[in-house]
Design a protein around this motif. Structure first.
Motif, short mmCIF file in Angstrom:
data_model
loop_
_atom_site.label_atom_id
_atom_site.label_comp_id
_atom_site.label_asym_id
_atom_site.label_seq_id
_atom_site.Cartn_x
_atom_site.Cartn_y
_atom_site.Cartn_z
N ALA A 280 16.77 11.74 23.93
CA ALA A 280 17.73 12.31 24.88
C ALA A 280 19.02 11.49 24.94
O ALA A 280 20.05 11.96 25.40
N LYS A 281 18.96 10.25 24.45
CA LYS A 281 20.15 9.39 24.48
C LYS A 281 21.06 9.61 23.27
O LYS A 281 22.13 8.99 23.18
N LEU A 282 20.64 10.45 22.34
CA LEU A 282 21.45 10.67 21.13
C LEU A 282 22.70 11.48 21.46
O LEU A 282 22.65 12.44 22.25
N ASP A 283 23.82 11.13 20.82
CA ASP A 283 25.03 11.94 20.95
C ASP A 283 24.91 13.21 20.11
O ASP A 283 25.57 14.21 20.37
N LEU A 284 24.10 13.12 19.05
CA LEU A 284 23.95 14.28 18.17
C LEU A 284 22.54 14.30 17.58
O LEU A 284 22.12 13.33 16.94
N LEU A 285 21.81 15.38 17.84
CA LEU A 285 20.49 15.57 17.22
C LEU A 285 20.53 16.92 16.52
O LEU A 285 20.79 17.95 17.15
N VAL A 286 20.30 16.90 15.20
CA VAL A 286 20.31 18.13 14.40
C VAL A 286 18.93 18.32 13.80
O VAL A 286 18.33 17.38 13.27
N SER A 287 18.40 19.54 13.89
CA SER A 287 17.15 19.87 13.21
C SER A 287 17.48 20.86 12.10
O SER A 287 18.00 21.94 12.36
N LEU A 288 17.20 20.44 10.87
CA LEU A 288 17.39 21.32 9.70
C LEU A 288 16.01 21.81 9.33
O LEU A 288 15.20 21.06 8.77
N ASP A 289 15.68 23.06 9.69
CA ASP A 289 14.30 23.50 9.60
C ASP A 289 14.24 25.01 9.47
O ASP A 289 15.12 25.72 9.95
N SER A 290 13.17 25.50 8.87
CA SER A 290 13.01 26.94 8.80
C SER A 290 12.31 27.51 10.04
O SER A 290 12.16 28.71 10.17
N ASN B 215 10.80 23.90 16.17
CA ASN B 215 9.67 23.06 16.56
C ASN B 215 10.05 22.23 17.79
O ASN B 215 11.13 22.43 18.37
N GLU B 216 9.18 21.33 18.19
CA GLU B 216 9.40 20.60 19.46
C GLU B 216 10.66 19.73 19.40
O GLU B 216 11.36 19.57 20.40
N THR B 217 10.95 19.16 18.23
CA THR B 217 12.18 18.37 18.10
C THR B 217 13.38 19.30 18.12
O THR B 217 14.39 19.02 18.77
N GLY B 218 13.24 20.45 17.41
CA GLY B 218 14.32 21.43 17.39
C GLY B 218 14.70 21.89 18.79
O GLY B 218 15.88 22.05 19.11
N LYS B 219 13.68 22.06 19.65
CA LYS B 219 13.95 22.53 21.01
C LYS B 219 14.85 21.58 21.77
O LYS B 219 15.49 21.96 22.74
N ARG B 220 14.86 20.32 21.37
CA ARG B 220 15.67 19.31 22.07
C ARG B 220 16.94 18.96 21.30
O ARG B 220 17.65 18.03 21.68
N ALA B 221 17.20 19.67 20.19
CA ALA B 221 18.35 19.32 19.34
C ALA B 221 19.64 19.94 19.88
O ALA B 221 19.60 20.91 20.63
N HIS B 222 20.78 19.37 19.47
CA HIS B 222 22.07 19.99 19.80
C HIS B 222 22.33 21.18 18.87
O HIS B 222 22.91 22.18 19.27
N TYR B 223 21.91 21.03 17.61
CA TYR B 223 22.05 22.13 16.65
C TYR B 223 20.75 22.29 15.88
O TYR B 223 20.13 21.30 15.49
N VAL B 224 20.37 23.54 15.68
CA VAL B 224 19.25 23.84 14.79
C VAL B 224 19.82 24.62 13.62
O VAL B 224 20.43 25.69 13.82
#
Ligand SMILES: Nc1nc2c(c(=O)[nH]1)N[C@H]1C(S)=C(S)[C@@H](COP(=O)(O)OP(=O)(O)OC[C@H]3O[C@@H](n4cnc5c(=O)[nH]c(N)nc54)[C@H](O)[C@@H]3O)O[C@H]1N2
Ligand SMILES: Nc1nc2c(c(=O)[nH]1)N[C@H]1C(S)=C(S)[C@@H](COP(=O)(O)OP(=O)(O)OC[C@H]3O[C@@H](n4cnc5c(=O)[nH]c(N)nc54)[C@H](O)[C@@H]3O)O[C@H]1N2
Ligand code: SF4
Ligand SMILES: [Mo]
Length: 717
Positions: free
Chosen positions: A415-425, A428-437
């Motif tokens: 949650a402290k990240l300025d940018l979280l990107v999930s590159l995925d088809s 998933n649980e990380t994607g749900k918390r990402a800024h961009y999927v």
């Protein structure tokens, strides 16, 4: 109707397949044994891959951006790339390249162009922050290589073995084979049947009578977490009886006297008491190993997930060394590589403790293992009180929040990240918390080569797969994501054919890519095949795959015999004494172990209709006698408590499990359970894992198996 030859990219076996295509739509998949070294074979995931593609799972068809209120809205790929490129450029300008990290998950391993473009991007950026599942999987093996050294000719192929010993792996389900587990990845049961018909003996060490145990000549069912004791006792017998490979050890090893001293009191009786098995079984395993000519001793994830995993792995490799379990000069090499030809010499390579050198982590005094930082330290690298802390994380084909365990600690850090990107088809649980999927394309939509399987096939073989169908408008190819982001950052890339053990920067051969000219994926594949034994045009002309037309390869004698395997470094001996002094009773009556389901690959395919029908939840499998002792009926709701956390799960009886052991698959349920595992679709055993306590030294491996637990009924059930 047209038949297209290709290969399955769902796991590292890369089985050859034929797909029926009708008017641009894929209809069905079947095994293609025409040239494949596995013969005709597809597991249920391969057979279902066309259904997966055509919608049996909720794949992502659009990229998504999270707004300030937390909701996701679709975004055009171009707009997402612009925003991500600008944010990364700003972070690098202000905080330097170390503020950016990647996590390379299971899905990234089979994305050939994507994985190599990611490496090129990380190298161009100049960040040391490369994390992957390898360090939360079997990095104990990397630690052993760093502390013991390696043997350059490699282990024998299963097709040559007289005795195979596998500790804690279930290849009949997981298709996880070479190089560590010695088994064959594709058609594992057929390979085991053939080997045993030839006379090979198979020894398994596993708390569960696995599906692979159907092929075993000897099954030892220990409590988890005691492989170090069992393998020390096997070493004890080999030394006591003088049945170890004297010539091999004398020529290539140092430290035999230290091994002798260490295992002097590690008798089969001592190990049997610790692991709760019979001493006679350990004696028998040691006798078979000592009597055999070609031996292979290896392990799957079990020992690499349990307590003292690095020590356990060292002792397992030690037994392999004492048995001289490597190819020798003159031995036939069945697979000398096709796309990446390799040569083999009989030679020890002395250890090199890379993890003691810089760059080091911020949150612990440890360096890289094969160029990667330990994934369990990723949260600490984000929250470190340092100007160098991680501020942006690109997650490529993975779900680290679910995979690392300790979701409370990990998600607070993410949650402290300025940018979280999930590159995925998938989401998933990380994607749900990402800024961009970023919605990734699927295998049959992209170009691939069997580069990752090149060294794993039992015989030399290669296949090229161009796309069969077009990718949806809203999706990006994995390689495109990294190239597009680098173009927006103005970073020129050098595309290379990297593989494990190499430093990307040291590879001379590279294809420079400019930020202005979009690379052609077929040209990238042509470049990758450029070092191989088969022409790229031949691969294109033979979509069923090719075996190179070359002379048989043999192991060459050592050009230099100065390298030595260090059998018992002081830190390993100290870990052994620590383990041996540990009391057996820690107040927790049961141990939670790992297992995997055939119809899913970690988190992928789990939500397909076929997999969900079979596995609506991931039950807590228990020995029926343990259930009776606790008064638990079939299917009741239980609470499982570890020293770190508690989850609820559905208890199911399984007499394949030894007493004292509960086994559960991972990657089910939400990150944190609601208390109702049936409504949740399962439970997350990662909640029982700690990322702050009981981590192993060096690789900071958390405990995913042999977790001390207590099970109790939930009264309202
Ligand atoms: N179908 C399918 N295939 C997969 C996967 C999947 O999820 N589904 N996952 C893929 C991945 S990422 C990986 S890493 C591989 C893993 O491949 P494997 O290593 O074959 O995985 P498991 O089937 O979990 O086997 C681990 C075994 O170790 C045993 N075990 C647990 N603890 C101990 C211990 O302390 N000592 C010993 N001796 N044994 C122990 C367990 O009972 C289990 O049978 O599989 C890959 N293939
Ligand atoms: N408690 C417990 N924890 C564990 C384990 C355990 O047994 N027990 N196992 C550990 C092990 S061995 C591993 S490897 C990790 C797994 O950890 P991860 O690899 O982080 O988890 P996966 O669920 O395999 O994530 C793979 C993702 O890749 C996506 N994907 C598939 N194909 C592609 C593709 O072509 N491109 C892109 N971009 N994405 C793709 C899938 O949709 C999926 O979301 O978990 C570890 N954690
Ligand atoms: S074993 Fe792996 S590569 Fe082969 S069909 Fe199954 S999922 Fe595909
Ligand atoms: Mo894994």
């Amino acid at each position: 109707m047209e038949t297209v030859r290709t290969f399955c990219r769902n796991c590292s076996a890369a089985c050859a397949m034929a797909i029926e295509v009708d008017q641009g739509r894929m209809i069905s998949a079947r095994p293609d044994g025409a040239v494949s070294p596995y013969g005709a074979y597809l597991c249920p995931k391969g057979l279902a891959s066309v259904e997966f593609h055509n919608g049996a799972e909720d794949r992502l068809l659009n990229c998504l951006a999270r707004s300030a209120d937390g909701a996701f809205a679709p975004i055009e790929p171009e707009a997402a790339l612009d925003a991500i490129g600008a944010k990364l450029a700003a972070l690098v300008a202000e905080h330097g390249p170390r503020s950016v990290a990647v996590y390379h998950g299971t899905g990234a391993y089979r994305s050939t162009l994507g994985g190599l473009m990611e490496r090129a991007w990380v190298s161009a950026l100049g960040t040391p922050n490369f994390f992957s599942t390898m360090t939360i999987d079997q990095s104990a093996k990397w630690v052993t290589m760093a502390r013991m050294g390696t043997f350059a000719s490699g282990r024998h192929a299963m097709r040559d073995l007289d005795v195979a010993l596998l500790a804690g792996g279930n290849p009949v389900v997981t298709h996880q084979g070479a190089p560590f587990a010695l088994m064959e990845s594709g058609a594992p049961s057929r390979a085991l049947e053939t080997a045993r018909a030839r006379g090979m003996k198979l020894i398994l060490i596993d708390p569960r009578r696995t599906e692979t145990a159907r092929h075993a000549d000897l099954l030892i069912q220990p409590l988890p977490g005691h492989d170090a004791a069992i393998f020390a006792a096997i070493a004890h017998v080999l030394l006591r009886d003088g049945s170890y490979d004297h010539a091999f050890v004398e020529r290539w090893c140092a430290g035999l006297d230290d091994v002798r001293a260490l295992v002097a009191e590690a008798t089969p009786e001592w190990a049997a008491r610790r692991a709760d098995v019979s001493a006679a079984e350990i004696e028998l395993a040691a006798k078979w190993l000592g009597d055999a000519r070609k031996v292979g001793v290896g392990s799957g994830t079990g020992p690499s997930f349990s307590a003292h995993s690095n020590l356990a792995d060292h002792m397992i490799e030690l037994v392999n060394v004492l048995c001289g379990g490597y190819r020798r000069a003159g031995d036939l090499v069945r697979n000398p590589g096709t796309l990446r030809p390799r040569s083999f010499t009989e030679m020890a390579v002395s250890p090199s403790r890379g993890f003691e050198r810089k760059p080091k982590c911020l949150s612990a005094d440890t360096g890289q293992l094969l160029g990667e930082f330990p994934s369990a330290l990723l949260p600490g690298e984000i929250t470190a009180n340092s100007p160098d802390r991680i501020r942006a994380l690109i997650v490529f084909g993975g779900d680290p929040l679910k995979a690392m365990g300790d979701p409370a600690l990990a998600s607070a850090a993410f949650a402290k990240l300025d940018l979280l990107v999930s590159l995925d088809s998938r989401m998933n649980e990380t994607g749900k918390r990402a800024h961009y999927v970023i919605a990734a394309s699927q295998p049959f939509e992209r170009h691939d080569l069997t580069l990752a399987a090149d060294a794993l096939y039992p015989e030399a073989f290669a296949q090229y797969a161009p796309p069969i169908v077009a990718k949806p408008q809203g999706c990006l190819h994995d390689w495109e994501f990294f190239w597009e982001v680098s173009a927006r950052m103005g970073l020129p890339l050098i595309f290379k054919s990297w593989s494990y053990g190499q430093r990307f920067e040291d590879i001379a051969r590279g294809l420079p890519l400019s930020p202005a000219d979009r690379p052609d994926p077929e040209a990238l594949c042509r470049f990758l095949a450029g070092e191989g034994k088969v022409e790229f045009d031949s691969l294109v002309a033979h979509p069923e795959g090719l075996r190179p037309d070359s002379e048989p390869a043999f192991v060459q004698p050592a050009p230099d015999a100065s390298g030595k395997l260090q059998l018992m470094p002081a830190d390993v001996a100290a870990e052994f004494h620590g383990y041996a002094a540990e009391p057996l009773d820690d107040g927790y009556p049961l141990r939670l172990t790992c297992r995997r389901v055939l119809h899913a690959l970690n988190g992928a395919f789990r939500d397909s209709r076929a997999a969900r029908k079979r596995h609506p939840v991931n039950p807590a499998w228990m020995n029926p006698l343990d259930m009776a002792d606790l008064g638990l009926g079939e299917g009741v709701l239980v609470e499982i408590a570890s020293p770190h956390g508690a989850i609820r799960a559905v208890a199911r009886g399984e007499d394949r499990l030894r007493r004292g052991v509960v086994s559960m698959s991972h990657m089910f349920g939400p990150l944190v359970g609601s208390g109702d595992p049936i409504a949740d679709g399962g439970s997350n055993p990662g909640e029982l894992t700690s990322l702050s306590e009981v981590l192993e030294p060096i690789n900071f491996m958390p405990r995913f198996s042999g977790i001390p637990i207590r099970v109790s009924p939930v009264s309202e059930a």
